[in-house]
Structure formats: structure tokens, C-alpha cells
Design a protein around this motif. Structure first.
Motif, short mmCIF file in Angstrom:
data_model
loop_
_atom_site.label_atom_id
_atom_site.label_comp_id
_atom_site.label_asym_id
_atom_site.label_seq_id
_atom_site.Cartn_x
_atom_site.Cartn_y
_atom_site.Cartn_z
N TYR A 1 0.82 -1.20 0.00
CA TYR A 1 0.00 0.00 0.00
C TYR A 1 0.86 1.26 0.00
CZ TYR A 1 -3.83 -3.20 0.79
OH TYR A 1 -4.75 -4.21 0.65
N LEU A 2 1.94 1.20 -0.80
CA LEU A 2 2.76 2.38 -0.97
C LEU A 2 1.93 3.52 -1.57
CD1 LEU A 2 5.74 3.23 -0.64
CD2 LEU A 2 6.08 2.64 -3.04
N ASP A 3 1.03 3.15 -2.49
CA ASP A 3 0.01 4.06 -3.02
C ASP A 3 -1.35 3.42 -2.78
OD1 ASP A 3 1.67 6.09 -4.10
OD2 ASP A 3 2.19 4.75 -5.75
N THR A 4 -2.38 4.25 -2.68
CA THR A 4 -3.73 3.73 -2.49
C THR A 4 -4.17 2.97 -3.75
OG1 THR A 4 -4.29 5.61 -1.07
CG2 THR A 4 -6.12 4.36 -2.01
N PRO A 5 -4.59 1.73 -3.60
CA PRO A 5 -5.03 0.98 -4.79
C PRO A 5 -6.35 1.52 -5.33
CG PRO A 5 -5.50 -0.28 -2.82
CD PRO A 5 -4.73 0.94 -2.37
N LYS A 6 -6.59 1.27 -6.59
CA LYS A 6 -7.85 1.66 -7.21
C LYS A 6 -8.82 0.48 -7.11
CE LYS A 6 -5.90 5.02 -10.44
NZ LYS A 6 -4.56 5.03 -9.85
N ARG A 7 -9.90 0.70 -6.38
CA ARG A 7 -10.92 -0.34 -6.20
C ARG A 7 -12.14 0.03 -7.05
NH1 ARG A 7 -9.19 1.04 -1.00
NH2 ARG A 7 -7.88 -0.55 0.00
N GLU A 8 -12.61 -0.93 -7.83
CA GLU A 8 -13.77 -0.69 -8.68
C GLU A 8 -14.74 -1.84 -8.52
OE1 GLU A 8 -14.82 0.27 -13.37
OE2 GLU A 8 -12.74 0.23 -12.67
N VAL A 9 -15.98 -1.50 -8.16
CA VAL A 9 -17.01 -2.51 -8.00
C VAL A 9 -17.66 -2.77 -9.34
CG1 VAL A 9 -19.23 -3.04 -6.92
CG2 VAL A 9 -17.44 -1.91 -5.59
N GLU A 10 -17.67 -4.03 -9.74
CA GLU A 10 -18.38 -4.42 -10.96
C GLU A 10 -19.79 -4.80 -10.57
OE1 GLU A 10 -15.91 -7.60 -12.33
OE2 GLU A 10 -14.50 -6.25 -13.34
N GLY A 11 -20.70 -3.86 -10.74
CA GLY A 11 -22.09 -4.05 -10.33
C GLY A 11 -22.90 -2.82 -10.67
N SER A 12 -24.02 -2.66 -10.00
CA SER A 12 -24.90 -1.53 -10.26
C SER A 12 -24.32 -0.25 -9.65
CB SER A 12 -26.28 -1.81 -9.68
OG SER A 12 -26.21 -1.87 -8.26
N GLU A 13 -24.92 0.87 -10.03
CA GLU A 13 -24.50 2.15 -9.46
C GLU A 13 -24.76 2.17 -7.95
OE1 GLU A 13 -22.84 4.67 -10.79
OE2 GLU A 13 -22.66 3.39 -12.56
N ALA A 14 -25.85 1.53 -7.54
CA ALA A 14 -26.14 1.47 -6.10
C ALA A 14 -25.06 0.69 -5.36
CB ALA A 14 -27.51 0.83 -5.87
N ASP A 15 -24.58 -0.41 -5.96
CA ASP A 15 -23.49 -1.19 -5.35
C ASP A 15 -22.24 -0.33 -5.19
OD1 ASP A 15 -25.06 -3.48 -5.24
OD2 ASP A 15 -24.40 -4.19 -7.21
N LYS A 16 -21.91 0.42 -6.23
CA LYS A 16 -20.71 1.27 -6.20
C LYS A 16 -20.83 2.34 -5.12
CE LYS A 16 -19.81 0.57 -11.13
NZ LYS A 16 -19.67 1.19 -12.47
N GLU A 17 -22.00 2.95 -5.01
CA GLU A 17 -22.19 4.01 -4.02
C GLU A 17 -22.12 3.45 -2.60
OE1 GLU A 17 -25.85 5.88 -4.95
OE2 GLU A 17 -25.15 6.72 -6.86
N LEU A 18 -22.72 2.27 -2.39
CA LEU A 18 -22.69 1.68 -1.06
C LEU A 18 -21.26 1.32 -0.65
CD1 LEU A 18 -25.82 -0.68 -1.06
CD2 LEU A 18 -25.48 1.40 0.29
#
Length: 437
Positions: free
Chosen positions: A78-95
């Protein structure tokens, strides 16, 4: 017949005693390592001095935290913050974005990566607390685990909750299986319990490497041992310096033994032919300093670091520059990234289970999945060279302006954020151009 009938019980008693002894030693070792990491080395050093010296009170204990220095240099996932991306609905991403912020996921995972290097095994537990999802980082001194055929086949987890008062009769335990949970008092009697509401153990094991024959991974004893040796030598060094800093007075030609209390402005009467003076003892200061320096370099090299990484000379070397060009560290980081990519995905599943149980009307869908991208460390370059690199990659079609924007500004957490930023810059630039015309 009587003797034979007692053998199984006797054997079980011996085995239980051996297990209890091993568990106590494991927990004590974990607590000691945490003390060393968090600058709590003084009580351990005082205990060493009491064992080794007849008059330890005459020594001034000294320590520098080598354990923390090395562990933080090895925990590079975690030298840099990883990029996390949820593969799902917009509601899933927001939650999930809300959970990441509330649970402080980035800070917890960075600390977890350091604890894994220090302790070799630990656990993360998603827990619903005070109306929000939180993440507990659990260390071996708090845990007891039962596994099946494989170290990864965790059957039971028990967490020890020590009382702030330190009273033994106020200690409680949480015992979890995939089917049930129980709260136990210090005698092991059940206080409360019921079915496991999540259907799975809400614990994620983290290991420094893939476990093969034991849940609790060995390793790291060399770092603790070298830390203790350095602390003793530093204490020796300070004592030697103090001894050499004050000369030893001597009298020659006196009539008998004894001492004379003399100082500046005082006169001392000596017999005929008597002499008075001071002798400076020869102390091996340079040899002790050289031994400490050698121990520091050995500690660095044996853990995959360069000897210069523990040099006392100040440098402006960044974390990235420590990795790039060091093949051993690069390979170690690749291995760690592979492990933590899997850990993050499994943690996402546990977070979903805990969140969905406590938020029936606002669930993360079962089809949602997490994709994690850990940035590769790159040599530090000037902005001019970086711009030339981006221009080349853009021209070859290997990246888009969104990639360049996210690399330049880490606060653009998602590609949508970066795209919105670029569109805003484009519109502002067009507006300024029109005004000039």
C-alpha cells in the motif's frame, strides 16, 4: 487393567498441556513484537538488564526502534492507495464507496500489511458497530483458531476481550463458527449466543505467505533477536561513554588506603614524595559503535533491504526509489500484491454479508464483485519527462487522458471522477479562448 484405562486420559492431559503451553508462548511472542513495533521496548530491555547484570540500576537503558523501521520498509503493498472498482450496479458502487470511507479501509489495510510483516499471521473482522460497518484488525495475542484439513479451512475462531482494569475475572471471549456464535465469561461459561447471522465466519485470515502446514506462520525471530542485541549494545555504549567521561582519581605515596574528597579550590596535603592525579580509562567506544553498525546492516540485508536503508546518514530517498532496482524487494512486493489482491476480494464478500444482514432494505447485490488495481512503483521523474512519457503513450493508444489525469491527481478516485475533471478543464479552456477572441 487400571493402568491401561488411564492411558488415554493421561495422554490427552499431556497433549492439552502442550497445546496450552504453545498457545501461551505464541500469544506472548505476538504481544512482545507489537510492543517492539509501537516503541514499548523499555520494559523488555529492563528485564534483559536484570538478567545479565548484578547492578542493572547503574545502567541507563537505551533503544532505537529497528523493528518498526524494517517492517515499514518491507510492507510496500500500500505504498500508493489501490484503485478499487465494484463491478455491479450504481447502487453497489455508491454503497461500497460509503463503506470504504466509514470503515477507513485504506488505513486499515495499510496497517494490516505492516502487521502481517511483523506477526506473519493476523485477521480482519468486518463488524457492525454503532450503526455503521467497521473493521477490526485482530492480532495473534487475541486469537485462538481451530482449522480442518488445511490451514485455510478455518472451523472456529475465538477472540479474547481483555478488560481495561486488567482483572482476570472480567475477561470475556467471543466464539464463532459458521453456524453459531457465543459470548463466554472468564470461566468459559456462556453469557449469550445464538445462530451466526451471517452464515459464514466473519473473519479474514491474512498471511505473509501461503500457509502449508500451520495456521500460525513462523518467522521474524531474527528481527526481534537483533533488536534486543542492539538495545543491549546501545546501553553498554552509553555506560562506557559515561565511565570514560569521568577520570579516576589516584594518590601515590599515601600512608594507607582510603579516599580524599577534593575538588577545584581545595588544597590536599600529601606526604613527602606523594603524587595526585587522574587516569582516563581506555574504553572500546569505537569497537562498540562498529558492532552496532554491523548489526544494523545485517538486519537490513537479511530482510531484503540494502545496508544503506538503515544508515544513520540522512537521505531524501523515497519509498519508490528503495524498490526500483532492488530485485529482491520488487519480487517480494509482487508476491505480496498477489496475496492482498485476493484478501481484498474475499474481504469484499465478508463486508457484503455483514452489511446486507444489517441493511435489509439497502443491500449490495450478490452479483457484485470487486476489482483491485495496485499501482506499480515507478522511478521518480521530472514533470517534463513525465509529460513526454504521457504524450508518447497517448500517441501509441496505450493510455487515455483519463489514465494520465488519475496518475497526476490521486484524489480522482474513479475513472468517472477523472473524466468529469477532464471535461471541466476542456470547457474552462474553451471559455477562456472565446473570451480572448
Amino acid at each position: 487393567m487400571l493402568f491401561t484405562s488411564q492411558v488415554p486420559a493421561l495422554l490427552q492431559s499431556v497433549l492439552d498441556g502442550a497445546r496450552a503451553s504453545a498457545t501461551t508462548a505464541r500469544k506472548a511472542d505476538a504481544a512482545k513484537r507489537l510492543d517492539f513495533f509501537h516503541d514499548g521496548q523499555l520494559p523488555h530491555l529492563l528485564e534483559q538488564l536484570e538478567r545479565k547484570f548484578a547492578q542493572p540500576e547503574k545502567l541507563t537503558p537505551v533503544f532505537v526502534n529497528v523493528v518498526k523501521k524494517i517492517v515499514c520498509q518491507l510492507a510496500l503493498v500500500y505504498l500508493d492507495t489501490p484503485k478499487r472498482e465494484v463491478e455491479g450496479s450504481e447502487a453497489d458502487k455508491e454503497l461500497f464507496a460509503l463503506i470504504v470511507e466509514q470503515a477507513d479501509l485504506d488505513a486499515v489495510m495499510k496497517t494490516a500489511s505492516r502487521y502481517v510483516k511483523l506477526l506473519k499471521t493476523c485477521m480482519i473482522r468486518p463488524v457492525w458497530r454503532n450503526g455503521r460497518l467497521d473493521l477490526d484488525l485482530l492480532t495473534p495475542d487475541l486469537l485462538d483458531v481451530e482449522v480442518g484439513d488445511s490451514p485455510r479451512d478455518v472451523l472456529k475462531v475465538m477472540v479474547t476481550h481483555y478488560a481495561e482494569s486488567g482483572r482476570t475475572d472480567e475477561v470475556t471471549y467471543s466464539l464463532w463458527t459458521p453456524e453459531t456464535w457465543k459470548r463466554l465469561d472468564w470461566r468459559g461459561q456462556e453469557i449469550e449466543g445464538g445462530p451466526n447471522p451471517y452464515g459464514v465466519l466473519p473473519f479474514l485470515p491474512l498471511w505473509d505467505r501461503t500457509p502449508t502446514d500451520s495456521f500460525w506462520l513462523p518467522g521474524g525471530d531474527d528481527l526481534v533477536s537483533i533488536q534486543e542485541a542492539i538495545n543491549l549494545k546501545l546501553t553498554d555504549l552509553l555506560h562506557v561513554i559515561e565511565a570514560q567521561g569521568f577520570g579516576l582519581g589516584w594518590i601515590k605515596g599515601g600512608e594507607g588506603g582510603g579516599t580524599i574528597d577534593a575538588g577545584p579550590g581545595q588544597m590536599v596535603e600529601l606526604p613527602e614524595g606523594g603524587e595526585l592525579g587522574f587516569a582516563a580509562p581506555e574504553a572500546p567506544i569505537e569497537e562498540v559503535v562498529a558492532a552496532i553498525d554491523k548489526l544494523l546492516k545485517w538486519a537490513a540485508i537479511s530482510n531484503g533491504l540494502s545496508a544503506a536503508s538503515l544508515s544513520t546518514d540522512p537521505t531524501s530517498e523515497s519509498g519508490v526509489s528503495k524498490i526500483v532496482g532492488n530485485r529482491e524487494l520488487e519480487e517480494m512486493r509482487r508476491d505480496d500484491v498477489g496475496l492482498f489482491r485476493g484478501y481484498e476480494k474475499r474481504l469484499f464478500g465478508l463486508i457484503r454479508a455483514v452489511w446486507n444482514h444489517h441493511n435489509q432494505g439497502q443491500k449490495i447485490s450478490e452479483a457484485a464483485a470487486l476489482r483491485v488495481d495496485f499501482a506499480d512503483p515507478k522511478p521518480e521523474t521530472s514533470e517534463k519527462d513525465q509529460a513526454a512519457t504521457w504524450e508518447l503513450l497517448l500517441g501509441m493508444g496505450l493510455i487515455s487522458p483519463v489514465d494520465a489525469a488519475m496518475e497526476r491527481n490521486p484524489d480522482l478516485a474513479t475513472r468517472d471522477d477523472a473524466l468529469a475533471h477532464l471535461l471541466r478543464v476542456r470547457d474552462e479552456t474553451a471559455a477562456l479562448t472565446e473570451n480572448r477572441v
